[in-house]
Motif scaffolding. Structure first.
Motif, mmCIF file in Angstrom:
data_model
loop_
_atom_site.group_PDB
_atom_site.id
_atom_site.type_symbol
_atom_site.label_atom_id
_atom_site.label_comp_id
_atom_site.label_asym_id
_atom_site.label_seq_id
_atom_site.Cartn_x
_atom_site.Cartn_y
_atom_site.Cartn_z
ATOM 1 N N LEU A 159 0.820 -1.209 0.000
ATOM 2 C CA LEU A 159 0.000 0.000 0.000
ATOM 3 C C LEU A 159 0.856 1.262 0.000
ATOM 4 C CD1 LEU A 159 -2.925 -0.823 2.449
ATOM 5 C CD2 LEU A 159 -3.135 -0.193 0.037
ATOM 6 N N ALA A 160 2.022 1.180 0.621
ATOM 7 C CA ALA A 160 2.881 2.364 0.754
ATOM 8 C C ALA A 160 3.792 2.561 -0.451
ATOM 9 C CB ALA A 160 3.716 2.254 2.026
ATOM 10 N N ALA A 161 3.514 1.891 -1.564
ATOM 11 C CA ALA A 161 4.314 2.090 -2.776
ATOM 12 C C ALA A 161 4.296 3.563 -3.185
ATOM 13 C CB ALA A 161 3.772 1.222 -3.905
ATOM 14 N N ARG A 162 5.380 4.014 -3.804
ATOM 15 C CA ARG A 162 5.567 5.455 -4.050
ATOM 16 C C ARG A 162 4.464 6.079 -4.889
ATOM 17 N NH1 ARG A 162 9.045 8.862 -7.514
ATOM 18 N NH2 ARG A 162 9.408 10.783 -6.347
ATOM 19 N N HIS A 163 3.924 5.355 -5.844
ATOM 20 C CA HIS A 163 2.804 5.863 -6.636
ATOM 21 C C HIS A 163 1.637 4.876 -6.575
ATOM 22 C CE1 HIS A 163 6.074 8.320 -8.603
ATOM 23 N NE2 HIS A 163 5.179 9.242 -8.281
ATOM 24 N N GLY A 164 1.433 4.317 -5.388
ATOM 25 C CA GLY A 164 0.369 3.338 -5.187
ATOM 26 C C GLY A 164 -0.978 3.971 -4.887
ATOM 27 N N VAL A 170 4.758 13.356 -9.396
ATOM 28 C CA VAL A 170 3.377 13.032 -9.752
ATOM 29 C C VAL A 170 3.367 12.210 -11.034
ATOM 30 C CG1 VAL A 170 1.082 13.935 -10.300
ATOM 31 C CG2 VAL A 170 2.577 15.175 -8.697
ATOM 32 N N VAL A 171 2.680 11.093 -10.998
ATOM 33 C CA VAL A 171 2.450 10.277 -12.188
ATOM 34 C C VAL A 171 0.987 10.428 -12.587
ATOM 35 C CG1 VAL A 171 2.231 7.898 -13.037
ATOM 36 C CG2 VAL A 171 4.288 8.601 -11.807
ATOM 37 N N VAL A 172 0.734 10.629 -13.871
ATOM 38 C CA VAL A 172 -0.636 10.701 -14.372
ATOM 39 C C VAL A 172 -0.982 9.361 -15.013
ATOM 40 C CG1 VAL A 172 -2.284 11.923 -15.806
ATOM 41 C CG2 VAL A 172 -0.365 13.174 -14.791
ATOM 42 N N GLU A 173 -1.981 8.715 -14.442
ATOM 43 C CA GLU A 173 -2.448 7.419 -14.923
ATOM 44 C C GLU A 173 -3.595 7.625 -15.909
ATOM 45 O OE1 GLU A 173 -4.960 3.589 -13.130
ATOM 46 O OE2 GLU A 173 -4.529 5.359 -11.905
ATOM 47 N N LEU A 174 -3.485 7.021 -17.067
ATOM 48 C CA LEU A 174 -4.585 6.995 -18.030
ATOM 49 C C LEU A 174 -5.367 5.710 -17.800
ATOM 50 C CD1 LEU A 174 -5.940 8.243 -20.610
ATOM 51 C CD2 LEU A 174 -4.394 6.763 -21.930
ATOM 52 N N PRO A 229 -0.529 13.556 1.459
ATOM 53 C CA PRO A 229 -0.527 13.343 2.910
ATOM 54 C C PRO A 229 -1.113 11.991 3.313
ATOM 55 C CG PRO A 229 -2.150 15.008 2.282
ATOM 56 C CD PRO A 229 -1.313 14.746 1.080
ATOM 57 N N VAL A 230 -1.961 11.405 2.465
ATOM 58 C CA VAL A 230 -2.491 10.075 2.774
ATOM 59 C C VAL A 230 -1.356 9.054 2.812
ATOM 60 C CG1 VAL A 230 -4.078 8.258 2.026
ATOM 61 C CG2 VAL A 230 -4.704 10.660 1.744
ATOM 62 N N LEU A 231 -0.386 9.216 1.895
ATOM 63 C CA LEU A 231 0.781 8.325 1.891
ATOM 64 C C LEU A 231 1.781 8.704 2.966
ATOM 65 C CD1 LEU A 231 2.525 6.069 0.686
ATOM 66 C CD2 LEU A 231 3.435 7.751 -0.924
ATOM 67 N N THR A 232 2.137 9.981 3.032
ATOM 68 C CA THR A 232 3.192 10.384 3.967
ATOM 69 C C THR A 232 2.777 10.168 5.422
ATOM 70 O OG1 THR A 232 2.432 12.691 3.885
ATOM 71 C CG2 THR A 232 4.151 12.037 2.326
ATOM 72 N N GLY A 233 1.457 10.172 5.691
ATOM 73 C CA GLY A 233 0.986 9.940 7.053
ATOM 74 C C GLY A 233 0.592 8.509 7.338
ATOM 75 N N ILE A 273 -9.360 -7.846 3.224
ATOM 76 C CA ILE A 273 -8.731 -6.540 3.037
ATOM 77 C C ILE A 273 -9.682 -5.554 2.372
ATOM 78 C CG2 ILE A 273 -6.414 -7.536 2.893
ATOM 79 C CD1 ILE A 273 -6.529 -7.079 -0.160
ATOM 80 N N ASN A 274 -9.337 -4.287 2.511
ATOM 81 C CA ASN A 274 -10.091 -3.212 1.881
ATOM 82 C C ASN A 274 -9.730 -3.094 0.407
ATOM 83 O OD1 ASN A 274 -11.288 -2.287 4.320
ATOM 84 N ND2 ASN A 274 -9.408 -1.191 4.823
ATOM 85 N N TYR A 275 -10.696 -2.622 -0.364
ATOM 86 C CA TYR A 275 -10.399 -2.173 -1.724
ATOM 87 C C TYR A 275 -9.764 -0.784 -1.647
ATOM 88 C CZ TYR A 275 -12.698 -5.799 -4.534
ATOM 89 O OH TYR A 275 -13.022 -6.978 -5.170
ATOM 90 N N PRO A 276 -9.072 -0.356 -2.713
ATOM 91 C CA PRO A 276 -8.491 0.988 -2.702
ATOM 92 C C PRO A 276 -9.494 2.096 -2.409
ATOM 93 C CG PRO A 276 -7.563 -0.277 -4.502
ATOM 94 C CD PRO A 276 -8.637 -1.138 -3.897
ATOM 95 N N SER A 277 -10.769 1.894 -2.762
ATOM 96 C CA SER A 277 -11.767 2.934 -2.527
ATOM 97 C C SER A 277 -11.984 3.224 -1.052
ATOM 98 C CB SER A 277 -13.107 2.531 -3.179
ATOM 99 O OG SER A 277 -13.499 1.237 -2.786
#
Length: 274
Positions: free
Chosen positions: A22-27, A104-108, A125-129, A237-241
């Motif tokens: 979950l803590a992947a850099r662009h996860g 920042v990565v932009v995902e299509l 902040p969701v990742l950094t925290g 586990i939770n979904y990403p949502s």
């Protein structure tokens, strides 16, 4: 309760790997926006350039000052670049920002036949925290035996998703049948097949909206030749949502609901109202 040390250690390794992923850099914890693309080239929040689609292809027009580079090659975007995806596909397309130009990565993404972009900001902040997903304590009673009853052929079942504008499809390959502590009756959950024959069940239960997210999922190893499976709800586990409003995660099929409290696995990642 005398719980074998090896069982606890296996669960702890599972939790450590889950939190690391979950803590992947662009996860999933780095999503900061979601935009549908329109026919006319348009600016969007949180990403430079002009974005558009003709329905079959997505286009991005930018100048060097925008600082956009292609994720795959690192080549600067100067002019117009295009990409085409099949439904449900995603592409980490371009990047910008930060000291190295890749904050920042932009995902299509292609969802429900429409192109969208999502920004993934490694400084979110969701990742950094993030310091791990809250869970129930490990309890071996929630590891239960079951059986898999395959359908003659997979059945595509229409479902909703975490985004009300996106419809989904659940490819049910059969039903997982089992019993749970505290319930007198048998449960049946429709399952999807994953890599190497593993199964995933997406389900509601009576903890949803209280201590857990609106739905969760559980994966099981490939059924044994006799159809037997083990469902360890400690690994639900939770979904990403659950972590971001920008997910398009699939909801459970209509009857994948458990009429008891499954007090095992991941909890709500944030307190209600936070």
């Amino acid at each position: 309760m005398d719980i074998p040390t090896a069982s606890i250690e296996r669960w702890q390794r599972f939790r450590a790997n889950r939190n690391k992923a979950l803590a992947a850099r662009h996860g999933w914890l780095t999503l900061t926006s979601f935009h549908w693309l329109e026919e006319a080239p348009s600016a969007v929040e949180r990403a430079p350039g002009l974005w558009s689609t003709n329905g079959t292809t997505a286009s991005l027009t930018a100048v060097p000052a925008d600082g956009l580079t292609l994720v795959e090659t690192g080549e600067p975007v100067d002019g117009t670049v295009t990409a085409a995806l099949a439904d449900e596909e995603s592409l980490m397309w371009v990047q910008f920002g930060g000291a190295d130009g890749d904050q920042v990565v932009v995902e299509l993404a292609m969802r429900a036949g429409r192109y969208a972009i999502r920004t993934r900001d490694s400084d979110s902040p969701v990742l950094t925290g993030f310091d791990g997903v809250p869970t129930y304590d490990y309890n071996p009673d929630w590891e239960v035996a079951g059986r898999f009853e395959p359908y003659p052929e997979p059945v595509d079942v229409p479902i909703g998703t975490a985004n009300p504008l996106v419809d989904g499809v659940h490819r049910s390959v059969g039903e997982v049948v089992f019993r749970l502590p505290g319930s007198p009756h048998e449960f049946r959950l429709q399952a999807e097949e994953e890599k190497l024959g593993a199964l995933t069940v997406t389900f509601h239960d009576e903890t949803n909206g209280d201590t857990t997210d609106d739905w969760r999922k559980l994966s099981t190893p490939r059924p044994r030749p006799d159809g037997s499976v083990v469902l360890d709800f400690n690994r639900a586990i939770n979904y990403p949502s659950a972590f971001t409003p920008y997910g398009t995660c699939p909801m459970p099929v209509k009857n994948n609901s458990l009429d008891i409290r499954v007090e095992a696995g991941e909890k709500l990642p944030y307190p209600p109202g936070s």
